[in-house]
Design a protein around this motif. Structure first.
Motif, PDB file in Angstrom:
ATOM      1  N   MET A 893       0.842  -1.213   0.000  1.00 15.71           N
ATOM      2  CA  MET A 893       0.000   0.000   0.000  1.00 15.71           C
ATOM      3  C   MET A 893       0.873   1.258   0.000  1.00 15.71           C
ATOM      4  N   ALA A 894       1.992   1.172   0.776  1.00 15.11           N
ATOM      5  CA  ALA A 894       2.854   2.351   0.933  1.00 15.11           C
ATOM      6  C   ALA A 894       3.801   2.543  -0.264  1.00 15.11           C
ATOM      7  N   ALA A 895       3.995   1.467  -1.037  1.00 14.20           N
ATOM      8  CA  ALA A 895       5.049   1.506  -2.060  1.00 14.20           C
ATOM      9  C   ALA A 895       4.657   2.290  -3.313  1.00 14.20           C
ATOM     10  N   ALA A 896       3.422   2.065  -3.837  1.00 17.64           N
ATOM     11  CA  ALA A 896       3.060   2.693  -5.122  1.00 17.64           C
ATOM     12  C   ALA A 896       1.546   2.848  -5.225  1.00 17.64           C
ATOM     13  N   ARG A 897       1.121   3.956  -5.800  1.00 22.44           N
ATOM     14  CA  ARG A 897      -0.302   4.266  -5.891  1.00 22.44           C
ATOM     15  C   ARG A 897      -1.065   3.199  -6.695  1.00 22.44           C
ATOM     16  N   GLU A 898      -0.466   2.766  -7.875  1.00 22.87           N
ATOM     17  CA  GLU A 898      -1.207   1.821  -8.725  1.00 22.87           C
ATOM     18  C   GLU A 898      -1.426   0.484  -8.022  1.00 22.87           C
ATOM     19  N   VAL A 899      -0.433   0.063  -7.187  1.00 19.87           N
ATOM     20  CA  VAL A 899      -0.583  -1.196  -6.441  1.00 19.87           C
ATOM     21  C   VAL A 899      -1.660  -1.026  -5.373  1.00 19.87           C
ATOM     22  N   ALA A 900      -1.624   0.132  -4.681  1.00 21.07           N
ATOM     23  CA  ALA A 900      -2.630   0.417  -3.634  1.00 21.07           C
ATOM     24  C   ALA A 900      -4.035   0.394  -4.225  1.00 21.07           C
ATOM     25  N   GLU A 901      -4.187   0.984  -5.434  1.00 20.99           N
ATOM     26  CA  GLU A 901      -5.522   1.007  -6.082  1.00 20.99           C
ATOM     27  C   GLU A 901      -6.014  -0.413  -6.372  1.00 20.99           C
ATOM     28  N   GLN A 902      -5.107  -1.283  -6.838  1.00 24.88           N
ATOM     29  CA  GLN A 902      -5.500  -2.676  -7.124  1.00 24.88           C
ATOM     30  C   GLN A 902      -5.944  -3.393  -5.849  1.00 24.88           C
ATOM     31  N   LEU A 903      -5.230  -3.113  -4.759  1.00 28.19           N
ATOM     32  CA  LEU A 903      -5.578  -3.769  -3.481  1.00 28.19           C
ATOM     33  C   LEU A 903      -6.954  -3.310  -2.989  1.00 28.19           C
ATOM     34  N   ILE A 904      -7.216  -2.003  -3.075  1.00 30.25           N
ATOM     35  CA  ILE A 904      -8.476  -1.449  -2.557  1.00 30.25           C
ATOM     36  C   ILE A 904      -9.656  -1.847  -3.440  1.00 30.25           C
ATOM     37  N   ALA A 905      -9.383  -2.013  -4.732  1.00 35.67           N
ATOM     38  CA  ALA A 905     -10.468  -2.416  -5.654  1.00 35.67           C
ATOM     39  C   ALA A 905     -10.937  -3.845  -5.374  1.00 35.67           C
ATOM     40  N   SER A 906     -10.100  -4.654  -4.700  1.00 36.58           N
ATOM     41  CA  SER A 906     -10.487  -6.046  -4.382  1.00 36.58           C
ATOM     42  C   SER A 906     -11.235  -6.062  -3.039  1.00 36.58           C
ATOM     43  N   GLU A 907     -11.374  -7.253  -2.475  1.00 30.14           N
ATOM     44  CA  GLU A 907     -12.065  -7.390  -1.181  1.00 30.14           C
ATOM     45  C   GLU A 907     -11.115  -7.126  -0.005  1.00 30.14           C
ATOM     46  N   MET A 908      -9.927  -6.653  -0.303  1.00 28.37           N
ATOM     47  CA  MET A 908      -8.886  -6.490   0.716  1.00 28.37           C
ATOM     48  C   MET A 908      -9.313  -5.532   1.835  1.00 28.37           C
ATOM     49  N   LEU A 909      -9.960  -4.404   1.446  1.00 28.01           N
ATOM     50  CA  LEU A 909     -10.355  -3.398   2.448  1.00 28.01           C
ATOM     51  C   LEU A 909     -11.322  -4.006   3.470  1.00 28.01           C
ATOM     52  N   GLU A 910     -12.249  -4.799   2.943  1.00 21.76           N
ATOM     53  CA  GLU A 910     -13.253  -5.443   3.810  1.00 21.76           C
ATOM     54  C   GLU A 910     -12.573  -6.410   4.799  1.00 21.76           C
ATOM     55  N   ILE A 911     -11.604  -7.219   4.275  1.00 21.49           N
ATOM     56  CA  ILE A 911     -10.898  -8.186   5.140  1.00 21.49           C
ATOM     57  C   ILE A 911     -10.099  -7.441   6.208  1.00 21.49           C
ATOM     58  N   LEU A 912      -9.401  -6.364   5.792  1.00 23.35           N
ATOM     59  CA  LEU A 912      -8.584  -5.590   6.736  1.00 23.35           C
ATOM     60  C   LEU A 912      -9.456  -4.950   7.820  1.00 23.35           C
ATOM     61  N   SER A 913     -10.642  -4.490   7.429  1.00 23.12           N
ATOM     62  CA  SER A 913     -11.555  -3.846   8.395  1.00 23.12           C
ATOM     63  C   SER A 913     -11.978  -4.835   9.475  1.00 23.12           C
ATOM     64  N   VAL A 914     -12.226  -6.087   9.062  1.00 22.58           N
ATOM     65  CA  VAL A 914     -12.638  -7.127  10.027  1.00 22.58           C
ATOM     66  C   VAL A 914     -11.464  -7.432  10.980  1.00 22.58           C
ATOM     67  N   LEU A 915     -10.249  -7.585  10.402  1.00 21.40           N
ATOM     68  CA  LEU A 915      -9.079  -7.931  11.219  1.00 21.40           C
ATOM     69  C   LEU A 915      -8.726  -6.817  12.197  1.00 21.40           C
ATOM     70  N   ALA A 916      -8.945  -5.581  11.792  1.00 25.50           N
ATOM     71  CA  ALA A 916      -8.589  -4.421  12.636  1.00 25.50           C
ATOM     72  C   ALA A 916      -9.416  -4.401  13.919  1.00 25.50           C
ATOM     73  N   LYS A 917     -10.625  -5.031  13.859  1.00 22.08           N
ATOM     74  CA  LYS A 917     -11.511  -5.022  15.045  1.00 22.08           C
ATOM     75  C   LYS A 917     -11.235  -6.191  15.997  1.00 22.08           C
ATOM     76  N   ASP A 918     -10.319  -7.139  15.576  1.00 23.57           N
ATOM     77  CA  ASP A 918     -10.062  -8.343  16.381  1.00 23.57           C
ATOM     78  C   ASP A 918      -9.141  -7.994  17.553  1.00 23.57           C
ATOM     79  N   LYS A 919      -9.760  -7.868  18.764  1.00 21.03           N
ATOM     80  CA  LYS A 919      -8.994  -7.433  19.943  1.00 21.03           C
ATOM     81  C   LYS A 919      -8.070  -8.526  20.485  1.00 21.03           C
ATOM     82  N   ASP A 920      -8.325  -9.804  20.080  1.00 19.71           N
ATOM     83  CA  ASP A 920      -7.486 -10.915  20.570  1.00 19.71           C
ATOM     84  C   ASP A 920      -6.130 -10.974  19.864  1.00 19.71           C
ATOM     85  N   LYS A 921      -6.023 -10.218  18.743  1.00 17.67           N
ATOM     86  CA  LYS A 921      -4.760 -10.266  17.972  1.00 17.67           C
ATOM     87  C   LYS A 921      -4.223  -8.852  17.784  1.00 17.67           C
ATOM     88  N   PRO A 922      -3.651  -8.275  18.841  1.00 16.99           N
ATOM     89  CA  PRO A 922      -3.238  -6.864  18.782  1.00 16.99           C
ATOM     90  C   PRO A 922      -2.191  -6.609  17.703  1.00 16.99           C
TER      91      PRO A 922
END
Length: 922
Positions: A893-922
Motif C-alpha cells: 500500500m505504501a510503495a506505489a499508488r497503482e498497487v494500492a488502487e489494485q488492493l483497494i479495488a479487491s475485497e482487501m479493504l473489507e478483510i482488513l476492516s474485520v481484522l482491525a476489530k479483532d482485539k485478541d490479535k493486537p
C-alpha cells in the motif's frame, strides 16, 4: 521452476560451442546482466568468451574494464590490475578503468601507484565526491605508513647493537630487544626496514653465535621477513645459504631445530606462492624463477636425513617438512616432477631412516616417531605417482635397497632389510608387499621371531604384525605364524615381546571384522586377549612405546561388541588410552582413533537388501550377522561413557598434533568419532565446552572428502541446536561457513543437505557480515536449487534459509533480476498447503517488501493469483500467517499508488476492516 531442472543448477549462460552464433556485444550484455545479478564468476566467463571473438578496439577496452570489475569482486587483484591497465592503454581517460586499477593496486599494497591513478580520476572528474573521498582516505593511509617507517629506522639499529654487543650484560634489555625485533618483523613496514638496514647480515651473525636464545631470535625474525615475500626470501636464502639452514635444523637444541623447521616451511611457501605482499616498486615486472632454490633446499634436507651428525629431532623435522612441501596438494595439479626428483635423488636416504634399528651399530639416531614419519613420506610420494612406469621405478628402487642389506651383510643386514619391509608395509603397502615376496625375506622374518636377542625379536615380530595386515600374506601367516606367535606370547619372559605377539594374534583374530558369525578364535579367547591388552595399557611401569602396542591390539579386538562393552566399563583403561593419545609418541594416534571408531560404531555400514538376503540364504552364501550388543541402545550407552571418561579432550589434543602420524585417514577416523559424539542434541554442549567445536573446523577443511564431510556434518549439528556465537566465539564463527556450504553440494546425502541448510539458516540470522560470508562462498544458487527439491523438509529448510539471507541487499536485488522466477516462487509458496512452508515464504515476502520497496511493484506482475494468495494469508486461522500477510499488504500500500488502487479495488479493504476489530490479535 524449470521442468526437469536438477536442484542447485540454475539457468546459466551457455558459453561453449556458441562462437559462430553469439556476438561479442551480446556476450557483453549477458555478462552485464549476470554481474548485476551477483553471479560474478559467470559474468567473468561471458566477458572472457567475448574477448576471444573479433571485435573493435573500443569494445575490447570496455570488456577488459568490465572483467577488471569481476576480478575485484572475486578478490583476484593482480588480474584486476592487468585488465584495467589494458583498458587504460586503449583510452587513458577511462575514469572507470583508472578507479578500478587504483582499487586493485591498493589491495596489492602499492599505495603510491594507487594514489597516482586516483589523482588522475579527480583531474578528469573534479566534482566526483567518491573519487575525492577515496583519495583522502588513501592519502591518510600513506601518511601513516611513512610515519611508521621513519619511527622504525633508529629502533632497528638500536636493537641489533644491544644483541650483538658482547659487553651488554643486562638480560632483560636483551630479552626486550629480541621481542621487539620479532614483533617488528611481523609488520610489512618493519620487515622491509630490517631487510634494507643490512638486517640479514646481522641476523646471520646472531645465528653464528651458537647461543640458543640469540639463534631463536634470529630465526623468528627471519620468519617475518620471508612470510609471503618471494623476492626477499630468495635474497635471504642467497645470503644465508642452504647448508647453514640445514645445519641449524640438525642441531641438538630441540627448540632451535623446530624454529629452523618453521622458517624453512615459510620459505617454501613464499617460493612456491610468489609475490603476495611486495611493496617494492616495479619488482612485479621481473620474472623470478624460484624452482632452483626450492630444489637446493630439498636436496639439503634429503642429505640431512642420512647425516650421522644430525640430531634425531632434526631428522624428524626434515621428514615433516618434506611431507608438507614435496607432494602435490591436489590431484588437479598435473606437475608431479618434484616427487619424481625426490624419489630419484633421495628415496634411499628416506629408507635409511625407515630401516634404522635402535641400538644397532651403524644405525642413525632416531626418535619413536621417525620411522612412522618416513612411512608417511614414502606413502605420499607413492600416491603422487601418475603411471605404472613411475610406480615400477619406485618398486625397483625399494627392492634394490632391501637386497643391498639382505645379501652379504650377515645378521645386522638382514635386520635392516626386515625393518625396511616393516616401514614400507606401514606406508606404501604395495611396495611393502612386493619386497615381502623377495626370496628369503619371509623365512628370515619367521626364524628371527624365535631369536634369543630381544632387539632382533622385536624387529621380526613387528614386521610380521604389519605383514598380517595385508590380505595377500594373511593366509600364509595364519598357517605359519599363529602357532609361533602363540608360543612367543605364552613363553617369552619379556613383556615388550609378548605384547607385540599378542597384537599379531589380535590382528589375525579380527579378520572377520564386525561380522558376529565369523569368529577366528575359540569362545572366550578374544576376551582374554582384550583383558591382557587393558592390563598392559594401564601398567605405567611399562614404557610408552610398548603400551602403544596394547592400543594396537584393542584397535583390532574392539571389532567384537563384547570387547567394546568391557572396554567402556574399564574407566582406568579408557583414561590410560586418552593419556597416551596426548603423549609425545604420536604413532599411537591411528590405533586410538580406530578403537574409538569401533566403540562408537561410526564406521560405514549399509543395511542389506532383504531380497538379496533371501537369495544369499537360498544359494547357501555367508550372511554377515550383527552382534546383539551393536544395536543403537548399546552404542548410545557406550558414547555416554566415553564422554564421561574425557574422550573429547583427547580428540582435541590429537587434532592439534602437527605430526605426520596425523594422516588424512587418521583425521577421517577422528571426524567419524566426533559425528557419533554429537548425535544426541543433549551431548553437544559438553563437546563444545571441551573444545570439540574448535577441533572440528580444521578437520572439515582438510583431509579425505569423507572425513571433511563427517566433520562438516558434526559442525552443522552443533550450529543447529547451540547458539553459534557461543559455540564458535569471535572470528571462529566465520570459519564454520565454508564447511557448512560444502554440505549443499549435490553429491551429499539428503540428510547432509538438510542439516547444512538448517545450520546456515541460523548463521544467516545473526549478522550482515555472516550473510556476506555465505554469499562469498557462493551458497545462494545452491540454496535456491533446494527450494525446488521434492523432499518437503529440504524445500522448507532452503526457503527458511533464503528468508534470513533476504536481509542482504545483494539477495534482495536478485529477486528483481530480469528473467528470474525467484519472486514468483516465493509468492506461490505463500499459497501452498504446507503451513510451515507458507510461513517461511510469506516471512521472506514481508522482509523483502519492507527492505526493498521496488519488489512491491513486481509482485502483481509475477502471477495472476497474487491477490487471492494475500487474501488467503489474511483469512488463515494461523495468527502468524495473518501477521505476515498484513505486513506484506501494508508495505505494498505504501510503495506505489497503482498497487494500492489494485488492493483497494479487491475485497482487501473489507478483510482488513474485520481484522482491525479483532482485539485478541493486537
Amino acid at each position: 521452476p524449470i521442468p526437469g531442472q536438477p536442484p542447485g543448477r540454475g539457468p546459466r549462460l551457455c558459453l561453449t560451442g556458441t562462437r559462430r552464433q553469439v556476438t561479442a556485444e551480446q556476450l557483453r550484455t549477458q555478462g552485464n546482466a549476470l554481474f548485476q545479478a551477483g553471479d560474478h564468476g559467470a559474468a567473468l566467463a561471458a566477458y572472457t568468451e567475448a574477448l576471444s571473438l573479433s571485435c573493435p578496439a573500443a569494445e575490447r577496452a570496455v570488456l577488459h574494464r568490465n572483467r577488471a570489475a569481476c576480478y575485484l569482486k572475486l578478490e583476484d587483484y593482480a588480474k584486476a590490475e592487468a585488465d584495467a591497465t589494458k583498458a587504460i592503454e586503449a583510452d587513458n581517460g577511462d575514469v572507470k578503468a583508472l578507479f578500478r586499477r587504483s582499487q586493485a593496486l591498493q589491495q596489492l599494497g602499492r599505495l603510491d601507484q594507487a594514489v597516482s591513478d586516483l589523482q588522475r580520476c579527480v583531474t578528469l572528474e573534479p566534482r566526483n565526491k567518491a573519487f575525492q573521498e577515496a583519495l583522502r582516505t588513501l592519502g591518510s593511509s600513506m601518511h601513516e605508513k611513512m610515519k611508521t617507517m621513519s619511527c622504525t629506522d633508529s629502533k632497528v639499529e638500536q636493537m641489533f647493537q644491544i644483541l650483538l654487543d658482547p659487553e651488554e650484560k643486562d638480560v632483560d634489555k636483551k630479552q626486550k630487544a629480541v621481542q621487539n625485533l620479532i614483533v617488528l618483523a611481523r609488520e610489512e613496514a618493519g620487515a622491509e626496514k630490517i631487510f634494507q638496514s643490512d638486517g640479514v647480515r646481522l641476523l646471520t651473525q646472531l645465528l653464528d653465535t651458537a647461543k640458543a636464545d640469540l639463534m631463536l631470535a634470529a630465526l623468528r625474525t627471519l620468519v617475518g621477513l620471508c612470510s609471503g615475500h618471494r623476492s626477499r626470501t630468495m635474497a635471504i636464502l642467497a645470503e644465508l645459504g642452504a647448508p647453514r639452514l640445514s645445519a641449524v635444523l640438525g642441531v641438538e637444541h630441540e627448540q632451535v631445530s623446530l624454529a629452523a623447521c618453521n622458517l624453512l616451511h615459510v620459505m617454501f611457501d613464499s617460493l612456491k606462492e610468489g609475490l603476495q605482499k611486495d611493496f617494492r616498486g616495479k619488482e612485479d615486472a621481473v620474472v623470478l624463477d624460484s624452482s632452483r632454490d626450492l630444489k637446493l633446499l630439498i636436496k639439503h634436507l634429503l642429505e640431512l636425513l642420512a647425516l650421522e651428525g644430525a640430531s634425531a629431532h632434526g631428522r624428524d623435522n626434515a621428514l615433516n617438512l618434506l611431507i608438507k612441501v614435496v607432494p602435490r596438494k591436489s590431484p588437479k595439479e598435473t606437475n608431479n616432477s618434484m616427487s619424481l626428483w625426490v624419489i630419484d635423488q633421495g628415496l634411499k636416504k628416506i629408507l635409511e631412516v625407515g630401516s634404522s634399528v635402535c641400538g644397532s651399530p651403524g644405525s642413525l639416531p632416531v626418535t619413536e616417531n621417525s620411522r612412522m614419519s618416513a612411512s608417511v613420506l614414502l606413502s605420499k610420494l607413492y600416491e603422487d605417482l601418475k603411471c605404472d612406469t613411475e610406480r615400477e621405478n619406485f618398486h625397483h628402487l625399494c627392492e634394490d635397497y632391501v637386497r643391498s642389506w639382505f645379501e652379504g651383510h650377515e645378521l645386522p643386514g638382514k635386520l635392516r632389510a626386515i625393518q625396511t619391509v616393516s616401514c614400507l608395509l606401514q606406508g606404501p603397502s604395495d611396495a611393502g608387499n612386493r619386497v615381502l615376496e623377495l626370496e628369503g625375506i619371509m623365512d628370515s622374518m619367521l626364524s628371527l621371531c624365535a631369536s634369543v636377542c630381544e632387539a632382533h625379536q622385536l624387529v621380526a615380530v613387528e614386521a610380521l604384525i604389519h605383514a598380517a595386515d595385508k590380505a595377500k600374506r594373511a593366509s600364509f601367516i595364519t598357517a605359519n605364524g599363529v602357532s609361533l606367535l602363540k608360543e612367543i606370547y605364552k613363553h617369552s619372559e619379556r613383556d615388550s615381546i609378548r605384547i607385540r605377539a599378542l597384537v599379531g594374534l589380535c590382528k589375525l583374530g579380527s579378520a572377520g571384522g564386525t561380522d558376529f558369525s565369523m569368529k577366528q578364535f575359540a569362545e572366550g579367547s578374544t576376551m582374554k586377549l582384550a583383558k591382557q591388552c587393558r592390563k598392559w595399557l594401564c601398567n605405567e611401569a611399562i614404557d610408552t612405546g610398548t603400551r602403544r602396542w596394547a592400543v594396537e591390539g584393542l584397535a583390532y579386538l574392539t571389532f567384537d561388541a563384547d570387547v567394546k562393552e568391557e572396554f567402556v566399563e574399564d574407566k582406568a583403561a579408557m583414561q590410560a588410552m586418552f593419556h597416551l593419545a596426548k603423549s609425545e609418541d604420536r604413532s599411537v594416534l591411528y590405533a586410538v582413533a580406530s578403537t574409538l571408531v569401533n566403540c562408537t560404531n561410526s564406521y560405514d555400514h549399509e543395511e542389506p537388501d532383504p531380497q538379496m538376503l533371501e537369495l544369499a540364504k537360498y544359494a547357501k552364501q555367508h550372511i554377515p550377522e550383527q552382534h546383539p550388543k551393536d544395536k543403537p541402545e548399546f552404542v548410545k550407552r557406550r558414547v555416554r561413557k566415553l564422554l564421561t571418561a574425557g574422550v573429547v579432550s583427547a580428540l582435541t589434543c590429537m587434532v592439534k598434533s602437527e605430526n605426520p602420524a596425523l594422516t588424512n585417514s587418521c583425521r577421517e577416523l577422528i571426524s567419524r568419532v566426533f559425528l557419533a559424539l554429537v548425535e544426541e542434541a543433549e551431548d553437544r554442549g559438553g563437546v563444545v565446552a571441551q573444545g570439540g567445536g574448535k577441533a572440528l573446523i580444521p578437520l572439515s577443511l582438510e583431509g579425505t572428502e569423507v572425513g571433511q564431510t563427517k566433520a562438516a556434518q558434526a559442525l552443522a549439528k552443533i550450529t543447529i541446536t547451540s547458539n553459534p556465537e557461543m559455540a564458535f566465539p569471535g572470528e571462529r564463527i566465520y570459519e564454520v561457513v565454508r564447511p557448512l556450504v560444502s554440505l549443499l553440494h549435490l553429491q551429499r546425502t539428503g540428510l547432509e543437505n538438510f542439516e547444512g541448510l538448517m545450520a546456515l539458516t541460523n548463521l544467516a540470522g545473526i549478522s550482515e557480515r555472516l550473510r556476506q560470508k555465505i554469499l562469498k562462498e557462493r551458497a545462494v544458487p545452491m540454496i535456491e536449487g533446494y527450494m525446488f527439491e521434492e523432499h518437503e523438509l529440504i524445500r522448507l529448510a532452503a526457503t527458511e534459509c533464503m528468508c534470513n539471507m533476504a536481509m542482504s541487499k545483494e539477495v534482495q536485488e536478485l529477486f528483481l533480476a530480469e528473467g528470474s522466477d525467484r519472486l514468483k516462487l516465493m509468492v506461490l509458496y505463500s499459497g501452498e498447503e504446507d503451513e510451515k512452508l507458507r510461513r517461511a515464504a510469506s516471512g521472506t515476502l514481508a522482509m523483502l517488501t519492507a527492505l526493498h520497496p521496488p519488489i512491491c511493484k513486481r509482485i502483481p506482475q509475477v502471477t495472476v493469483h497474487w491477490l487471492e494468495i494475500l487474501q488467503a494469508l489474511l483469512l488463515s486461522p494461523s495468527a502468524e500467517l495473518q501477521h505476515r500477510g498484513a505486513v506484506v499488504v501494508m508495505n505494498m500500500m505504501a510503495a506505489a499508488r497503482e498497487v494500492a488502487e489494485q488492493l483497494i479495488a479487491s475485497e482487501m479493504l473489507e478483510i482488513l476492516s474485520v481484522l482491525a476489530k479483532d482485539k485478541d490479535k493486537p
